[in-house]
Structure formats: C-alpha cells, structure tokens
Design a protein around this motif. Structure first.
Motif, PDB file in Angstrom:
ATOM      1  N   ARG A 155       0.810  -1.272   0.134  1.00 45.02           N
ATOM      2  CA  ARG A 155       0.207   0.059   0.003  1.00 45.02           C
ATOM      3  C   ARG A 155       0.870   1.079  -0.003  1.00 45.02           C
ATOM      4  O   ARG A 155       0.604   2.271  -0.619  1.00 45.02           O
ATOM      5  CB  ARG A 155      -0.914   0.136   1.039  1.00 45.02           C
ATOM      6  CG  ARG A 155      -2.105  -0.849   0.998  1.00 45.02           C
ATOM      7  CD  ARG A 155      -3.061  -0.654   2.438  1.00 45.02           C
ATOM      8  NE  ARG A 155      -3.877  -2.021   2.574  1.00 45.02           N
ATOM      9  CZ  ARG A 155      -4.898  -2.293   1.935  1.00 45.02           C
ATOM     10  NH1 ARG A 155      -5.377  -1.686   0.785  1.00 45.02           N
ATOM     11  NH2 ARG A 155      -5.331  -3.571   2.108  1.00 45.02           N
ATOM     12  N   LYS A 156       1.891   1.341   0.848  1.00 44.98           N
ATOM     13  CA  LYS A 156       2.917   2.406   0.849  1.00 44.98           C
ATOM     14  C   LYS A 156       3.478   2.432  -0.498  1.00 44.98           C
ATOM     15  O   LYS A 156       3.447   3.790  -0.881  1.00 44.98           O
ATOM     16  CB  LYS A 156       3.801   2.139   1.935  1.00 44.98           C
ATOM     17  CG  LYS A 156       3.656   2.447   3.455  1.00 44.98           C
ATOM     18  CD  LYS A 156       3.527   4.044   3.471  1.00 44.98           C
ATOM     19  CE  LYS A 156       3.041   4.324   4.857  1.00 44.98           C
ATOM     20  NZ  LYS A 156       2.642   5.866   4.805  1.00 44.98           N
ATOM     21  N   GLN A 200       0.908   4.101  -2.839  1.00 44.65           N
ATOM     22  CA  GLN A 200       0.853   5.714  -2.534  1.00 44.65           C
ATOM     23  C   GLN A 200       2.062   6.409  -3.150  1.00 44.65           C
ATOM     24  O   GLN A 200       1.913   7.326  -3.773  1.00 44.65           O
ATOM     25  CB  GLN A 200       0.858   5.930  -0.925  1.00 44.65           C
ATOM     26  CG  GLN A 200      -0.323   5.539  -0.298  1.00 44.65           C
ATOM     27  CD  GLN A 200      -0.302   5.570   1.135  1.00 44.65           C
ATOM     28  OE1 GLN A 200       0.444   6.083   1.598  1.00 44.65           O
ATOM     29  NE2 GLN A 200      -1.406   5.134   1.743  1.00 44.65           N
ATOM     30  N   GLN A 223       1.711   6.681  -6.831  1.00 45.71           N
ATOM     31  CA  GLN A 223       0.670   7.543  -7.024  1.00 45.71           C
ATOM     32  C   GLN A 223       1.192   9.137  -7.046  1.00 45.71           C
ATOM     33  O   GLN A 223       0.970   9.887  -8.199  1.00 45.71           O
ATOM     34  CB  GLN A 223      -0.542   7.380  -6.105  1.00 45.71           C
ATOM     35  CG  GLN A 223      -1.766   8.402  -6.219  1.00 45.71           C
ATOM     36  CD  GLN A 223      -2.572   7.811  -7.922  1.00 45.71           C
ATOM     37  OE1 GLN A 223      -2.510   6.667  -8.044  1.00 45.71           O
ATOM     38  NE2 GLN A 223      -2.699   8.798  -8.519  1.00 45.71           N
TER      39      GLN A 223
END
Lengths: 276, 148
Positions: B73-74, B77, B80
């Motif tokens: 998830r990190k 991010q 992104q």
C-alpha cells in the motif's frame, strides 16, 4: 422496557462475577496460546515500518519495551487474569492486568488480529474493575448494569461499522459492487479462491451487503428483545467466520471472549446441572 | 453517585463520541473499514515479489500478512505521488528505498536467507472485467543496491 430499566435491574445471582471469570479465563488462554507468535512479531520491530502506536486516550505515549519487559508484561497479564478467575484480590488483579495490557499490546498493536480487534478487552476490564459485584460470591444477588454496559460496548462495534458504511457510501453500499471490489482486492493480495468465488456472484454480494448492514445497524435490538440474542450471536459468528475465510479479518480471537456476556445464564444453568 | 456509575457514564459518552465523530480515542475506536465506495475498475494492489538467483520470482510472504500488504500500500501511494508530481521523484525514490530496506530487515528477522534472492520486483496487480488478475512488473530493484 427502556435503557434505564435495564441498568436498574437486579439479578438473583452474581452474573458480573461469572462473566468476569469466564472472560478472564478465555482471554488468558488465548493470549497464552498466541504468546510465542506475538513475541516473534514483537522481535520483528514493527514500529520501524508502521511508526509509533496510538496514544492512550489520545494523551499518553506508551513506552517502547525491550524483550524482557515485553515478556514480563505478557506473563503478568496472564497471571493477573488467572487471579481474577480464582477470585484472589480480583480488583487489584484487574488493575495490574490493565497496565500490563496497554504495555504488552501497545508493542504489537499493528498485528492484524490485534489492531482494533483487541480494543474491547481493556474497556471490559475497566468496567469490571469498578464493579462492586466482582469479589462477591456467585450466589449473591447483584445489579445487572455492568453486563448491560458490556453489551453496549459490543453493540457499538457493529453500530459504528454500519453507520460508517452509510456515512461514506450511503445506500450504494447495498448494491454488492463495493463488497465485490473489496473481495477481489483481497484476492489480489492472497490468491485465496474463497474470495474470488464469492466475488464472482454479484447477486450474492448484494444479498450479503444487505444482510450485513441490517445486522450491524440492528444488533442493539438484543438489549430490548433478548429472545433474539442467539439469532444475532449466530449471525455474528458466521459473519466473522466468513470475513476470516475470505478476507483474513480475524475478529474471533480477541472479540470472541466479549460474546461470553450472552452466555452467563447458560453458565449458571450448567453450573447447577453439574452441581459445582 | 458512586464512582462506578460516573465511570460507566464516561464510558458511554466516549463510545457515543467515537461512533458519531468517527474518531479514535484509544482504546475507544470507531470502525470505518470497508465502508468507502469501491468498484472493480479501481481494484489495484502493489505487491512485492522476490527474484531468486536462478531467475525465478515468488511473492514475498510473511508470517504476519499485514507486512506485505502495508508495504504494498505504501509503494502504491508513493507511485501515485510519483505519477502526479514528477519533481519530487528523487525524494520519493529515497522513501521507496527506506521502505524496502525495512522490508529486508523484517525478512531477516523472520529468518529468511536474503542471500538467496537477487532483486525485489514491484508488481502492480489489477482485475480484468472477467475477474482474471493481470500482473505487471513496474520496477525491479536489485537487493545489493539496498544492502549497500
């Protein structure tokens, strides 16, 4: 029957004392069974990845422990819970258990089956700590307010989850597509076929979404209609089993003991049958 | 009024507060998980895989499954932000390395022999409309670059 009546009600036996013994025994066993795994997790130094844990009541930073302190807090927590089971200075034991809880679980709060899922343990212990019935014999009459409050604590978990769904997604959450997407995301993490199979039926996802939301928002009804308790408890068990199998969300481990609040009468009946 | 009644009243207020405000006052908590809108088009995860010296690639698996998930998830991010703001690319690259070094340390603490592996693969996984996963390697990072 209004809520105030529930709080004022008296029961002819010490239901709080019985619940405290059942709850503490179960939590002690679960922590003991998971002790080695939790110690291994502690040794991986999770704070390096996740950062510091939450502050107690938003105010107090929990200290970082070394291995010996961590083990001592864990063992201390289990021993104090066992003292409550044996009714040996239960108030003192719960007070120490609470301190040990925050120190011990504060280190491993990022563990999947601990984060948020173990939060009810200290709240329940706090309620028991201030219960005047805790050290009374099981045969003595007592107030029912502690158990009503513990049921409210449990209801809040589901009510909050239901309200959050309404708040963030409105009734759109009921269309099944959101649940389907979450299941598929989980499948991409785990390659578990259970999640994919469930997600492949949009109608089933929609039906489950409706059922889950109704369950979460109406769980509180068990306070006023106790005859529905076992329907809701059975659904909760199935719900948590389902999320464990499909999404690896394990609420059963540390939320499960709080459910014993619904089995206190049964425990007294069992006690009478066995003749203890 | 006894102390216990006052305390029980405070507990009720705190429960009500966290539920309505949607905030945590540890150990009092609200439960927002899986409540946000989501759909098939947005299903995308970043997973970390490891390349062995023989060239084979396998997912990084930990005894504690949230480690790979959280790290993924990190990374997602970071990617992104990378896509959104090219200027901060160098800082984000450093942050990605910091994260992967932490992953490497976790692997070593879980008694994995990191000497068996040569690279991290960052893999973007998405879902097709026929519910078939699609894997795309978006970056390969040699482990010796992180071990320096």
């Amino acid at each position: 029957m209004i809520l105030a009546d529930l709080f004022d009600a008296q029961v002819p036996y010490n239901s709080t004392g019985m619940f405290a013994r059942l709850f503490c025994a179960t939590v002690a066993i679960i922590v003991a069974l998971n002790f080695v795994q939790q110690y291994h997790y502690f040794q991986t130094q999770p704070s390096k990845l996740y950062g510091k844990g939450p502050r107690l009541f938003g105010l107090i930073s929990l200290p970082v422990l070394n291995s010996y302190q961590f083990l001592a807090c864990g063992i201390g927590f289990i021993l104090c819970l066992l003292l409550v089971v044996l009714n040996v200075y239960p108030h003192v034991a719960i007070a120490i258990a609470l301190i040990c809880y925050f120190l011990y679980f504060g280190q491993i709060i990022s563990l999947a089956y601990v984060q948020r899922k173990a939060n009810l343990i200290p709240i329940v212990l706090l309620i028991l700590l201030f219960s005047p019935s805790l050290d009374k014999p099981l045969s003595s009459a007592c107030a029912a307010c502690e158990l009503v409050l513990i049921k409210i604590v449990l209801i809040q978990v589901y009510l909050s989850a239901g309200l959050q769904k309404i708040r963030h997604s409105g009734l759109g959450w009921l269309n099944g597509k959101y649940l389907q997407a979450y299941l598929l995301e989980n499948y991409l993490w785990t390659d578990r076929n259970a999640a994919l199979r469930l997600a492949s039926s949009e109608k089933l996802c929609a039906a489950l979404s409706v059922l889950v939301l109704i369950f979460e928002l109406t769980f509180g009804i068990v306070l006023f209609l106790p005859q529905l308790t076992f329907v809701y408890v059975a659904f909760a068990l199935l719900f948590h089993l389902g999320t464990l199998i499909t999404m690896r969300i394990n609420y059963l481990k540390y939320l499960g003991p709080v459910y014993l609040v619904f089995f206190v009468d049964l425990a007294f009946r069992l006690k009478a049958t066995i003749g203890i | 009024m006894s102390i216990s009644i006052i305390l029980y009243f405070i507990i009720c207020i705190l429960l009500l507060w966290v539920t309505i405000a949607g905030k945590d006052i540890y150990p009092f908590s609200y439960y927002p998980m899986y409540s946000a809108p989501h759909n098939l088009e947005n299903v995308r995860v970043f997973r970390i895989a490891l390349e062995k010296k023989d060239g084979s690639v396998a997912w990084w698996e930990s005894k504690f499954y949230r480690y790979p998930e959280y790290s993924g998830r990190k990374l997602q991010q970071l990617w992104q932000i990378k896509n959104d703001e090219q200027k901060r690319d160098a800082i984000l690259q450093l942050e990605q390395y910091r994260l992967l070094i932490a992953v490497l340390q976790i692997m070593e603490k879980e008694n994995m022999d990191t000497g068996d592996y040569s690279a991290f693969h960052i893999i973007e996984r998405t879902m097709q409309s026929d519910l078939k996963p699609v894997d795309k390697t978006i970056e390969i990072i040699p482990l010796n670059r992180l071990k320096k």
